[in-house]
Write a protein that holds these residues in place. Structure first.
Motif, PDB file in Angstrom:
ATOM      1  N   ASP A 179       0.838  -1.200   0.000  1.00 60.46           N
ATOM      2  CA  ASP A 179       0.000   0.000   0.000  1.00 60.46           C
ATOM      3  C   ASP A 179       0.872   1.249   0.000  1.00 60.46           C
ATOM      4  O   ASP A 179       1.736   1.411   0.855  1.00 60.46           O
ATOM      5  N   PRO A 215      -2.657  -0.477  11.809  1.00 56.59           N
ATOM      6  CA  PRO A 215      -3.227  -1.574  12.594  1.00 56.59           C
ATOM      7  C   PRO A 215      -2.567  -1.761  13.956  1.00 56.59           C
ATOM      8  O   PRO A 215      -3.141  -2.415  14.822  1.00 56.59           O
ATOM      9  N   ILE A 232      -2.496  -3.663   6.955  1.00 55.36           N
ATOM     10  CA  ILE A 232      -1.320  -3.224   6.194  1.00 55.36           C
ATOM     11  C   ILE A 232      -0.306  -2.519   7.101  1.00 55.36           C
ATOM     12  O   ILE A 232      -0.043  -1.324   6.945  1.00 55.36           O
ATOM     13  N   ASN A 253     -11.001   6.242   3.942  1.00 56.74           N
ATOM     14  CA  ASN A 253     -11.526   7.222   4.898  1.00 56.74           C
ATOM     15  C   ASN A 253     -12.952   7.663   4.587  1.00 56.74           C
ATOM     16  O   ASN A 253     -13.335   8.802   4.901  1.00 56.74           O
ATOM     17  N   ARG A 306       1.432  -2.105  25.109  1.00 53.88           N
ATOM     18  CA  ARG A 306       2.003  -3.458  25.051  1.00 53.88           C
ATOM     19  C   ARG A 306       1.595  -4.309  26.264  1.00 53.88           C
ATOM     20  O   ARG A 306       1.751  -5.510  26.253  1.00 53.88           O
ATOM     21  N   TYR A 334       2.666  10.148   0.103  1.00 57.61           N
ATOM     22  CA  TYR A 334       3.749   9.742   1.003  1.00 57.61           C
ATOM     23  C   TYR A 334       5.105  10.213   0.478  1.00 57.61           C
ATOM     24  O   TYR A 334       5.532   9.823  -0.606  1.00 57.61           O
ATOM     25  N   ARG A 363      11.940  -1.919   9.249  1.00 57.19           N
ATOM     26  CA  ARG A 363      12.984  -2.798   9.788  1.00 57.19           C
ATOM     27  C   ARG A 363      12.633  -4.247   9.505  1.00 57.19           C
ATOM     28  O   ARG A 363      11.501  -4.689   9.775  1.00 57.19           O
ATOM     29  N   HIS A 396      -7.933   8.898  -1.714  1.00 55.90           N
ATOM     30  CA  HIS A 396      -7.299   8.888  -0.383  1.00 55.90           C
ATOM     31  C   HIS A 396      -8.256   9.336   0.736  1.00 55.90           C
ATOM     32  O   HIS A 396      -8.257   8.779   1.816  1.00 55.90           O
ATOM     33  N   LEU A 418      -5.948   9.226  10.667  1.00 56.71           N
ATOM     34  CA  LEU A 418      -4.597   9.610  11.080  1.00 56.71           C
ATOM     35  C   LEU A 418      -3.918  10.285   9.909  1.00 56.71           C
ATOM     36  O   LEU A 418      -4.204   9.954   8.758  1.00 56.71           O
ATOM     37  N   GLN A 457       0.532   2.945  14.810  1.00 58.19           N
ATOM     38  CA  GLN A 457       1.881   3.505  14.632  1.00 58.19           C
ATOM     39  C   GLN A 457       2.787   3.156  15.821  1.00 58.19           C
ATOM     40  O   GLN A 457       3.541   3.998  16.313  1.00 58.19           O
ATOM     41  N   LYS A 460       3.072  -1.036   8.501  1.00 59.88           N
ATOM     42  CA  LYS A 460       4.279  -0.540   7.832  1.00 59.88           C
ATOM     43  C   LYS A 460       5.483  -0.904   8.692  1.00 59.88           C
ATOM     44  O   LYS A 460       5.467  -0.690   9.905  1.00 59.88           O
ATOM     45  N   TYR A 492      -5.838   0.439   8.175  1.00 56.50           N
ATOM     46  CA  TYR A 492      -4.542   1.140   8.255  1.00 56.50           C
ATOM     47  C   TYR A 492      -4.180   1.454   9.700  1.00 56.50           C
ATOM     48  O   TYR A 492      -5.028   1.403  10.586  1.00 56.50           O
ATOM     49  N   HIS A 514      10.943  -6.255  12.136  1.00 60.06           N
ATOM     50  CA  HIS A 514       9.513  -5.955  12.260  1.00 60.06           C
ATOM     51  C   HIS A 514       8.714  -6.670  11.171  1.00 60.06           C
ATOM     52  O   HIS A 514       7.627  -7.194  11.416  1.00 60.06           O
TER      53      HIS A 514
HETATM   54  P1  NAP Z   1       1.364   1.159  11.661  1.00 57.91           P
HETATM   55  O1  NAP Z   1       1.547   0.202  10.560  1.00 57.91           O
HETATM   56  O2  NAP Z   1       0.317   0.901  12.678  1.00 57.91           O
HETATM   57  O3  NAP Z   1       2.745   1.353  12.443  1.00 57.91           O
HETATM   58  C1  NAP Z   1       3.964   1.609  11.813  1.00 57.91           C
HETATM   59  C2  NAP Z   1       5.032   1.807  12.885  1.00 57.91           C
HETATM   60  O4  NAP Z   1       5.121   0.616  13.671  1.00 57.91           O
HETATM   61  C3  NAP Z   1       6.429   2.035  12.339  1.00 57.91           C
HETATM   62  O5  NAP Z   1       7.056   2.965  13.216  1.00 57.91           O
HETATM   63  C4  NAP Z   1       7.114   0.679  12.452  1.00 57.91           C
HETATM   64  O6  NAP Z   1       8.496   0.775  12.694  1.00 57.91           O
HETATM   65  C5  NAP Z   1       6.436   0.110  13.665  1.00 57.91           C
HETATM   66  N1  NAP Z   1       6.344  -1.363  13.621  1.00 57.91           N
HETATM   67  C6  NAP Z   1       5.898  -2.117  12.593  1.00 57.91           C
HETATM   68  N2  NAP Z   1       5.894  -3.415  12.931  1.00 57.91           N
HETATM   69  C7  NAP Z   1       6.329  -3.487  14.210  1.00 57.91           C
HETATM   70  C8  NAP Z   1       6.560  -4.542  15.107  1.00 57.91           C
HETATM   71  N3  NAP Z   1       6.318  -5.814  14.769  1.00 57.91           N
HETATM   72  N4  NAP Z   1       7.019  -4.251  16.365  1.00 57.91           N
HETATM   73  C9  NAP Z   1       7.276  -2.958  16.710  1.00 57.91           C
HETATM   74  N5  NAP Z   1       7.079  -1.910  15.897  1.00 57.91           N
HETATM   75  C10 NAP Z   1       6.618  -2.169  14.658  1.00 57.91           C
HETATM   76  O7  NAP Z   1       1.084   2.648  11.132  1.00 57.91           O
HETATM   77  P2  NAP Z   1       0.931   3.341   9.711  1.00 57.91           P
HETATM   78  O8  NAP Z   1       2.215   3.334   8.970  1.00 57.91           O
HETATM   79  O9  NAP Z   1       0.273   4.639   9.965  1.00 57.91           O
HETATM   80  O10 NAP Z   1      -0.169   2.460   8.953  1.00 57.91           O
HETATM   81  C11 NAP Z   1       0.166   1.414   8.068  1.00 57.91           C
HETATM   82  C12 NAP Z   1      -0.023   1.829   6.621  1.00 57.91           C
HETATM   83  O11 NAP Z   1      -1.370   2.171   6.363  1.00 57.91           O
HETATM   84  C13 NAP Z   1       0.734   3.103   6.231  1.00 57.91           C
HETATM   85  O12 NAP Z   1       2.118   2.894   6.116  1.00 57.91           O
HETATM   86  C14 NAP Z   1       0.019   3.454   4.967  1.00 57.91           C
HETATM   87  O13 NAP Z   1       0.444   2.632   3.892  1.00 57.91           O
HETATM   88  C15 NAP Z   1      -1.426   3.168   5.363  1.00 57.91           C
HETATM   89  N6  NAP Z   1      -2.125   4.350   5.915  1.00 57.91           N
HETATM   90  C16 NAP Z   1      -3.166   4.866   5.194  1.00 57.91           C
HETATM   91  C17 NAP Z   1      -3.842   5.973   5.639  1.00 57.91           C
HETATM   92  C18 NAP Z   1      -4.999   6.514   4.844  1.00 57.91           C
HETATM   93  O14 NAP Z   1      -5.451   7.630   5.089  1.00 57.91           O
HETATM   94  N7  NAP Z   1      -5.501   5.761   3.892  1.00 57.91           N
HETATM   95  C19 NAP Z   1      -3.478   6.593   6.846  1.00 57.91           C
HETATM   96  C20 NAP Z   1      -2.441   6.037   7.582  1.00 57.91           C
HETATM   97  C21 NAP Z   1      -1.782   4.924   7.114  1.00 57.91           C
HETATM   98  P3  NAP Z   1       9.642   0.624  11.561  1.00 57.91           P
HETATM   99  O15 NAP Z   1       9.118   1.304  10.333  1.00 57.91           O
HETATM  100  O16 NAP Z   1      10.811   1.259  12.180  1.00 57.91           O
HETATM  101  O17 NAP Z   1       9.868  -0.853  11.293  1.00 57.91           O
END
Ligand code: NAP
Length: 278
Positions: free
Chosen positions: A49, A194, A234, A142, A202, A54, A239, A112, A278, A197, A236, A192, A242
């Protein structure tokens, strides 16, 4: 364990994909970010995604690097800015995204969030892109229940293939009315942020369930998000460790006791909650 979600056209996609928000921001991190995505693809996290928003296209460029030579393995999702979502605007934005990702087709192209262009215009733009073979499917992000109702009542709107929304144990609002409406229309949810962030607590219920299964609390959150079979998560991860942890969450099946404990800590909504972003 392979978990899949079936799209309205009968096609299946992985229930666990990879996000890319904040990738491509720093040139020094790009190689590592592309490598993390590639590790994910190796592990079957083949739904990627991204969005033109971005890193101002930088994330799409990282995706392009990650999928070079293996485009066929990947289900590619990108998003158009609302201000570009006019009929002509989506065509131009899509062209730019394709160039950055060095591909000739996007599998799923999303609006978006809702902006000022009428939904009918955006749909017409998406349909033209489908006809031209530049995108295979289109969807939204959204959109709350009222906007979904309007979309489904708009000409061509029932072809919507997904709604990507904020969803995790701490953001259960859409369970009240949005998810039932999407299920009735057989439109899958893409969840998204999930793991919020990486801000989900924990300890507490997630920690206790994790301890019981010998896993990490964030893996519990991911398994929980995917529990119904029609939600795609999805996360992100830049690392590799991760990425590997997230992929392993597909093997975790939560039992009734686990779900009840999570319900107590993160109660399901009892009334309408406006869709959060977000
Ligand atoms: P997220 O996936 O909930 O969290 C990402 C953060 O968690 C990063 O800092 C990552 O660190 C860390 N992380 C990932 N796996 C981990 C694990 N197993 N243990 C510890 N930390 C971990 O947040 P998000 O990036 O906001 O959401 C995911 C995706 O959804 C986005 O990247 C984007 O593609 C999409 N999104 C869409 C919208 C929308 O409006 N449609 C809005 C927000 C997000 P590292 O990167 O350092 O590994």
């Amino acid at each position: 364990m392979t978990r899949t979600v079936t799209l309205p056209n009968g096609e299946t996609v992985p229930a666990l994909g990879q996000g890319t928000w904040y990738m491509g921001e720093r040139s020094t991190a790009r190689v590592a970010e592309a490598k993390a995505l590639q590790r994910g693809i190796d592990l079957g996290l083949t739904l990627i995604d991204t969005a033109e928003m971005y890193a101002d296209g930088g994330a799409e460029e990282v995706v392009g690097e990650a999928i070079a030579g293996r485009r066929d393995e990947v289900f590619l999702v990108s998003k158009v800015y609302p201000h570009n979502a006019s009929r002509a605007g989506v065509a131009a934005a899509c062209e730019r995204s394709l160039k950055r990702m060095k591909t000739d087709v996007i599998d799923l192209y999303l609006l978006h969030w809702r902006g000022n262009h009428p939904l009918s215009e955006t749909i017409a733009g998406f349909e033209a892109l489908q006809k031209a073979g530049k995108i295979r499917l289109w969807g939204v992000s959204n959109l709350d229940t009222d906007d979904m109702e309007e979309l489904l009542a708009t000409k061509g709107g029932t072809a919507c293939a997904a709604n990507q929304v904020l969803y995790n144990p701490g953001r259960r609002g859409p369970e009240f009315d949005l998810f039932p409406a999407l299920r009735a229309a057989r439109i899958p949810v893409m969840a998204y942020s999930p793991i919020e962030q990486a801000r989900l607590p924990r300890g507490g219920a997630l920690g206790a369930v994790a301890k019981k299964h010998g896993v990490d609390p964030f893996q519990v959150a991911l398994a929980w998000v995917m529990r119904s079979g029609d939600v795609i998560a999805i996360p992100k991860a830049s690392r590799i460790e991760h990425v590997e942890m997230n992929a392993a969450a597909r093997d975790l099946v939560l039992d009734a006791e686990d779900l009840a404990a999570i319900d107590r800590a993160f109660p399901p909504p009892r009334r309408k909650v406006g869709l959060e972003m977000l």
